[in-house]
Enzyme design. Sequence first.
Site, mmCIF file in Angstrom:
data_model
loop_
_atom_site.group_PDB
_atom_site.id
_atom_site.type_symbol
_atom_site.label_atom_id
_atom_site.label_comp_id
_atom_site.label_asym_id
_atom_site.label_seq_id
_atom_site.Cartn_x
_atom_site.Cartn_y
_atom_site.Cartn_z
ATOM 1 N N CYS A 35 63.271 56.077 75.835
ATOM 2 C CA CYS A 35 64.227 55.346 75.003
ATOM 3 C C CYS A 35 65.592 56.040 74.996
ATOM 4 O O CYS A 35 66.307 55.971 75.991
ATOM 5 C CB CYS A 35 63.655 55.111 73.609
ATOM 6 S SG CYS A 35 64.423 53.677 72.837
ATOM 7 N N HIS A 55 58.564 52.681 74.495
ATOM 8 C CA HIS A 55 57.811 53.851 74.023
ATOM 9 C C HIS A 55 56.361 53.800 74.521
ATOM 10 O O HIS A 55 55.486 53.285 73.823
ATOM 11 C CB HIS A 55 57.819 53.887 72.492
ATOM 12 C CG HIS A 55 59.154 54.206 71.925
ATOM 13 N ND1 HIS A 55 59.578 55.495 71.694
ATOM 14 C CD2 HIS A 55 60.181 53.406 71.574
ATOM 15 C CE1 HIS A 55 60.813 55.461 71.200
ATOM 16 N NE2 HIS A 55 61.197 54.209 71.120
ATOM 17 N N GLU A 101 54.236 56.043 74.625
ATOM 18 C CA GLU A 101 53.321 56.861 73.813
ATOM 19 C C GLU A 101 52.587 56.038 72.756
ATOM 20 O O GLU A 101 51.513 56.413 72.306
ATOM 21 C CB GLU A 101 54.086 58.031 73.166
ATOM 22 C CG GLU A 101 55.058 57.682 72.044
ATOM 23 C CD GLU A 101 56.459 57.296 72.507
ATOM 24 O OE1 GLU A 101 56.598 56.878 73.669
ATOM 25 O OE2 GLU A 101 57.410 57.387 71.704
#
Length: 546
Positions: A380, A518, A520
């Site tokens: 990001c 993102h 994750e």
Amino acid sequence: MAKFVFITGGVVSSLGKGLTSASLGALLQARGFSVRLRKLDPYLNVDPGTMSPFEHGEVFVTDDGAETDLDLGHYERFTGVAAKSTDSISSGRIYSTVLERERKGDYLGETIQVIPHVTNEIKRFLEQNEDEVDFMLCEIGGTIGDIEGLPFFEAIRQFSQEKKPFSCIFVHLTLLPFLSSSGELKTKPTQHSVKELRSIGISPDILVCRSEVHIPNKEKEKIALFCNVDKKNIIAANDLETIYEAPLAFFKEGLDEAVLQVLNLKSKNEPDLTIWNDVSSRYRTSEGSVKIAVVGKYTILEDAYKSLSEALIHGGLANKTNVEVTWLESEEFEKRTQTRRLNKYDGILIPGGFGKRGTEGKIKVIKYAREKQIPFLGICLGMQLLVIEYARNCAGLKDANSEEFEKESKGSKDHLIYHLSKWIKDQKVEIRDKIQNKGGTMRLGAYPAKINKGTMAFSIYKNELVSERHRHRFEVNIRFQEALEKSGLTFSAFSQDGTLPEIVELSTHPFFLGVQFHPELKSKPFEPHPIFSIFVKKALEQTRLV
Ligand code: GLN
């Protein structure tokens, strides 16, 4: 209709209610039940989106674009069930709904009170889509005794009264402190906590007792006697080497069995713990380690990057190696010569972030990783800074910057990273004004991305169309694509309409990747996100080069 499990906490905060709820969810799934996990938070913010990561840790974004508590991340990582906006509620949201309805005249002149209006709204929240699953696990944030938690406790008490028998169950998490001077485990705080719970009309069915040391039978008997809970339902929760062994540890202690027994239910199948045994054996057989530096702004509170640190662990599990993460403050790198400190790391990561502070330091770090061929992942803000670094140092665009950091000087169109005010979501146009409310005004939630074949991104995903979660206001300006590509940076993925860059990479580098989303948020221990698996793999290869 779902069975409801309410998980509350006592004695102190941070005992791991979220992990206990998530592990119980995983164990019920292993017995063939479908589950959904929900979080009820007593704070007055409408959602955690506007809270500082220093205050409240990470903001977890769901596919449908809600900014939620980080516990929803645990729930997803343990159950694989994608959380929804309807799985998270705060006092702030409840009150604002009640007040909105009051203004509209929905209450027909009644006096609006915590009981019944606020508690009814909480109960309405609990009942949403209750038919969709076998089990609804609801965690109440905070600790019993907190003033702001009272409406929630009252609501779940009423809720359980109104449901048929054997529909609801209360699990209470407490702490048994160990006094090393006398070598004793103390049960008194647990007794007090249960007393407090009872005083508001809730009798716990199961007690989960956190303790640093083994809880002897004698102590369990004592807790059972004083707290009026069946001894079988006193579950020990000892400290573990990894949180991912919690489902196995709770299974051994019989947590899921106790839940079924209290609800008078039979398991749908023999418990199947294959995935958890596999995660545990990967963890136990991991060898060596890779050193990853994460250069960010909120590094003093690891919870601010919760999903990220978990995703790195998952990347380690995929490669059967340990990942040693060092959190470094980006501002430090603004001083001269600091980047040399980075030569001991096998991989460098710049996570998401907001605001100008520390960004020039991060740009220096990216330059170092690029020039020294150290595997680098920018997420990001990390991707936006990667593009700025490349533009400035490789494409001759000396003044390249983001509109986020130099708001007044140029118009949006001239910024390499510009504020996006209009985009498409689910075939609808979304429009954002720069000076709108701060809450919920970003490009949020899951968006599809199209990946170009022949790129590293494609070799990672092995798929042309992927869906990833976003949380940002600014975008890489496609007007600069040609100049950047000419100087060697590849744009490897775009939004479906081809206007918003999603992934950039450098083919002349072992691993130099920036992603606008993102990854994750979607990684799980039993299904590590491929970007983290490959990033750790490349970092591991780096250790072998030395
Ligand atoms: N601050 C940047 C933006 O709003 C990046 C946000 C992030 O990293 N999540 O676009």
